[in-house]
Design a protein around this motif. Sequence first.
Motif, PDB file in Angstrom:
ATOM      1  N   ARG A  66       0.813  -1.381   0.145  1.00 27.20           N
ATOM      2  CA  ARG A  66       0.001  -0.059   0.009  1.00 27.20           C
ATOM      3  C   ARG A  66       0.991   1.156   0.048  1.00 27.20           C
ATOM      4  O   ARG A  66       1.916   1.266   0.741  1.00 27.20           O
ATOM      5  N   ALA A  67       0.428   2.180  -0.741  1.00 25.40           N
ATOM      6  CA  ALA A  67       1.161   3.540  -0.742  1.00 25.40           C
ATOM      7  C   ALA A  67       0.298   4.557  -0.426  1.00 25.40           C
ATOM      8  O   ALA A  67      -0.892   4.777  -0.718  1.00 25.40           O
ATOM      9  N   VAL A  68       0.826   5.800   0.015  1.00 25.99           N
ATOM     10  CA  VAL A  68       0.192   6.798   0.087  1.00 25.99           C
ATOM     11  C   VAL A  68       1.097   8.208  -0.548  1.00 25.99           C
ATOM     12  O   VAL A  68       2.285   8.187  -0.435  1.00 25.99           O
ATOM     13  N   GLU A  69       0.518   9.025  -1.432  1.00 28.33           N
ATOM     14  CA  GLU A  69       0.923  10.199  -1.922  1.00 28.33           C
ATOM     15  C   GLU A  69       0.807  11.431  -1.011  1.00 28.33           C
ATOM     16  O   GLU A  69      -0.641  11.482  -0.895  1.00 28.33           O
ATOM     17  N   VAL A  70       1.689  12.152  -0.732  1.00 32.59           N
ATOM     18  CA  VAL A  70       1.407  13.502   0.455  1.00 32.59           C
ATOM     19  C   VAL A  70       1.669  14.445  -0.930  1.00 32.59           C
ATOM     20  O   VAL A  70       2.635  14.876  -1.270  1.00 32.59           O
ATOM     21  N   GLY A  71       0.607  15.316  -0.798  1.00 33.61           N
ATOM     22  CA  GLY A  71       0.454  16.460  -1.847  1.00 33.61           C
ATOM     23  C   GLY A  71       0.248  15.835  -3.145  1.00 33.61           C
ATOM     24  O   GLY A  71       0.819  16.116  -4.174  1.00 33.61           O
ATOM     25  N   GLY A  99      -2.331  16.576  -5.555  1.00 30.83           N
ATOM     26  CA  GLY A  99      -2.885  17.397  -6.312  1.00 30.83           C
ATOM     27  C   GLY A  99      -4.299  16.837  -7.039  1.00 30.83           C
ATOM     28  O   GLY A  99      -4.986  16.697  -6.395  1.00 30.83           O
ATOM     29  N   LEU A 100      -3.987  16.618  -8.346  1.00 33.66           N
ATOM     30  CA  LEU A 100      -5.194  16.303  -9.177  1.00 33.66           C
ATOM     31  C   LEU A 100      -5.136  14.610  -9.134  1.00 33.66           C
ATOM     32  O   LEU A 100      -6.150  14.168  -9.663  1.00 33.66           O
ATOM     33  N   GLY A 101      -4.368  13.943  -8.426  1.00 32.60           N
ATOM     34  CA  GLY A 101      -4.262  12.694  -8.273  1.00 32.60           C
ATOM     35  C   GLY A 101      -3.793  11.729  -9.587  1.00 32.60           C
ATOM     36  O   GLY A 101      -3.915  10.726  -9.582  1.00 32.60           O
ATOM     37  N   VAL A 102      -3.276  12.457 -10.493  1.00 33.60           N
ATOM     38  CA  VAL A 102      -2.788  11.573 -11.805  1.00 33.60           C
ATOM     39  C   VAL A 102      -1.732  10.967 -11.556  1.00 33.60           C
ATOM     40  O   VAL A 102      -1.466   9.836 -12.095  1.00 33.60           O
ATOM     41  N   GLY A 103      -0.752  11.278 -10.529  1.00 33.39           N
ATOM     42  CA  GLY A 103       0.333  10.532 -10.105  1.00 33.39           C
ATOM     43  C   GLY A 103      -0.172   9.404  -9.348  1.00 33.39           C
ATOM     44  O   GLY A 103       0.488   8.313  -9.474  1.00 33.39           O
ATOM     45  N   CYS A 104      -1.232   9.432  -8.496  1.00 38.72           N
ATOM     46  CA  CYS A 104      -2.024   8.183  -7.775  1.00 38.72           C
ATOM     47  C   CYS A 104      -2.334   7.191  -8.916  1.00 38.72           C
ATOM     48  O   CYS A 104      -1.878   6.104  -8.846  1.00 38.72           O
ATOM     49  N   ALA A 105      -2.897   7.599  -9.928  1.00 38.23           N
ATOM     50  CA  ALA A 105      -3.372   6.758 -11.171  1.00 38.23           C
ATOM     51  C   ALA A 105      -2.425   5.892 -11.737  1.00 38.23           C
ATOM     52  O   ALA A 105      -2.346   4.977 -12.188  1.00 38.23           O
ATOM     53  N   LEU A 106      -1.120   7.023 -12.153  1.00 34.95           N
ATOM     54  CA  LEU A 106      -0.092   6.167 -12.767  1.00 34.95           C
ATOM     55  C   LEU A 106       0.462   5.320 -11.976  1.00 34.95           C
ATOM     56  O   LEU A 106       0.952   4.311 -12.183  1.00 34.95           O
ATOM     57  N   ALA A 107       0.579   5.449 -10.484  1.00 33.36           N
ATOM     58  CA  ALA A 107       1.320   4.313  -9.495  1.00 33.36           C
ATOM     59  C   ALA A 107       0.493   3.152  -9.630  1.00 33.36           C
ATOM     60  O   ALA A 107       0.983   2.062  -9.754  1.00 33.36           O
ATOM     61  N   LEU A 108      -0.952   3.411  -9.599  1.00 35.38           N
ATOM     62  CA  LEU A 108      -1.863   2.039  -9.769  1.00 35.38           C
ATOM     63  C   LEU A 108      -1.705   1.410 -11.126  1.00 35.38           C
ATOM     64  O   LEU A 108      -1.723   0.136 -11.061  1.00 35.38           O
ATOM     65  N   ARG A 109      -1.508   2.317 -12.216  1.00 33.82           N
ATOM     66  CA  ARG A 109      -1.407   1.345 -13.405  1.00 33.82           C
ATOM     67  C   ARG A 109      -0.088   0.498 -13.791  1.00 33.82           C
ATOM     68  O   ARG A 109       0.035  -0.446 -14.310  1.00 33.82           O
ATOM     69  N   GLU A 110       1.041   1.349 -13.187  1.00 32.06           N
ATOM     70  CA  GLU A 110       2.266   0.830 -13.340  1.00 32.06           C
ATOM     71  C   GLU A 110       3.145   0.277 -12.712  1.00 32.06           C
ATOM     72  O   GLU A 110       4.290  -0.555 -12.953  1.00 32.06           O
ATOM     73  N   TYR A 111       2.569   0.116 -11.269  1.00 36.01           N
ATOM     74  CA  TYR A 111       3.469  -0.369 -10.180  1.00 36.01           C
ATOM     75  C   TYR A 111       2.503  -1.315  -9.458  1.00 36.01           C
ATOM     76  O   TYR A 111       1.467  -1.239  -9.253  1.00 36.01           O
ATOM     77  N   PRO A 112       3.381  -2.431  -8.901  1.00 37.29           N
ATOM     78  CA  PRO A 112       2.454  -3.393  -7.983  1.00 37.29           C
ATOM     79  C   PRO A 112       1.809  -2.816  -6.740  1.00 37.29           C
ATOM     80  O   PRO A 112       2.092  -3.481  -5.645  1.00 37.29           O
ATOM     81  N   TYR A 113       1.070  -2.071  -6.607  1.00 37.97           N
ATOM     82  CA  TYR A 113       0.551  -1.658  -5.367  1.00 37.97           C
ATOM     83  C   TYR A 113      -1.115  -2.222  -5.340  1.00 37.97           C
ATOM     84  O   TYR A 113      -1.862  -2.011  -6.230  1.00 37.97           O
ATOM     85  N   GLU A 114      -1.239  -2.493  -3.932  1.00 38.43           N
ATOM     86  CA  GLU A 114      -2.713  -3.122  -3.725  1.00 38.43           C
ATOM     87  C   GLU A 114      -3.656  -1.912  -3.826  1.00 38.43           C
ATOM     88  O   GLU A 114      -4.563  -1.833  -4.332  1.00 38.43           O
ATOM     89  N   SER A 115      -3.040  -0.638  -2.964  1.00 45.13           N
ATOM     90  CA  SER A 115      -3.938   0.576  -3.066  1.00 45.13           C
ATOM     91  C   SER A 115      -3.184   1.494  -3.014  1.00 45.13           C
ATOM     92  O   SER A 115      -1.923   1.485  -2.634  1.00 45.13           O
ATOM     93  N   VAL A 116      -3.422   2.835  -3.520  1.00 50.51           N
ATOM     94  CA  VAL A 116      -2.977   3.964  -3.290  1.00 50.51           C
ATOM     95  C   VAL A 116      -3.871   5.014  -2.751  1.00 50.51           C
ATOM     96  O   VAL A 116      -4.972   5.218  -3.270  1.00 50.51           O
ATOM     97  N   THR A 117      -3.575   5.728  -1.681  1.00 51.01           N
ATOM     98  CA  THR A 117      -4.120   6.967  -0.965  1.00 51.01           C
ATOM     99  C   THR A 117      -3.534   8.408  -1.323  1.00 51.01           C
ATOM    100  O   THR A 117      -2.249   8.282  -1.213  1.00 51.01           O
ATOM    101  N   GLY A 118      -4.096   9.047  -1.817  1.00 56.44           N
ATOM    102  CA  GLY A 118      -3.584  10.524  -2.106  1.00 56.44           C
ATOM    103  C   GLY A 118      -4.247  11.512  -1.123  1.00 56.44           C
ATOM    104  O   GLY A 118      -5.525  11.494  -0.914  1.00 56.44           O
ATOM    105  N   VAL A 119      -3.203  12.310  -0.611  1.00 55.64           N
ATOM    106  CA  VAL A 119      -3.598  13.148   0.622  1.00 55.64           C
ATOM    107  C   VAL A 119      -3.279  14.605  -0.042  1.00 55.64           C
ATOM    108  O   VAL A 119      -2.114  14.562  -0.696  1.00 55.64           O
TER     109      VAL A 119
END
Length: 290
Positions: A87-92, A94-114
């Motif tokens: 599981r990953a969390v992104e701090v800051g 923004g528009l969450g497109v980096g969270c979407a990239l992390a989910l598409r391209e990296y083996p994360y079960e989940s990503v939380t954007g804050v």
Amino acid sequence: MTDDDTAEDRYGPVPPAVRTVYGPDDLGSVPAFRGGFINFGCWDGIPLDGPLTAEDRERSERQLYRRVLDALGGGGRRGPDGDGRGRAVEVGCGLGVGCALALREYPYESVTGVDVHPDQVDRARRANAALLAAVPERLRLVRGAAERLPCGAGEFDHLYSVEAAQHFRDVGAFARECARVLRPGGRTAVASFFVPGDEERPGAARALAERLDSFASGLDVARPLGALTGALAAAGLVDVRAESIGESVWPGLDRYLEEIGPPAAWPRNFLGAYRDGLLDYYLVTAARPA
């Protein structure tokens, strides 16, 4: 006390310049930040000796995210049949497109954007509406401050932040939150720009404020690199490392700003500040002891 004041107390203060730039000014809509990632980009492999396109700009922004996510380790990029893990969390976020990239391209079960700005959280939810509807258990976008994350202790395997730490008002509190929300053995990676060195440099702060509106307005903080690395170590994180990636960032950004013309002319002083030793871009990594 107004309702807005109550919200500020709950989530942490939003500095006036941050409130304006990420609120009504909507920095993500500015041509220099096309693609929605709102970062200066990693320009490695993009030729700078000819015309740069909008596609080159977006590629640079995605590459910066990949450089940060690669630095976290933990299994590399997702293959076509790769299973999610961690599981990953992104701090800051923004528009969450980096969270979407992390989910598409990296083996994360989940990503939380804050993100601390309510407008940005609303925009992120709209920008990622389809993904949120398709896999609601894998993406969460919430409001919260870097210094007071709305997350449980030991909740994440990885914590990352891409070009947001220059806005943080209390890096000590941010570092303690990193240590709190990471599981034992978890890793953090932060990409942002800092004044080189370990000590405060009032002369550098004044010079940056004279050259760059973002420092003059208080949007960005002229903080030494050592403030972050020292805070991470003081919070109990280990293997704290800082890598200068300025040559991958500033020349490419400057060339692109030259391409798009006068409306974005003032940020071109970033390259001069870097060349004069006033500022650099760093990738900082650390780990919570296993």
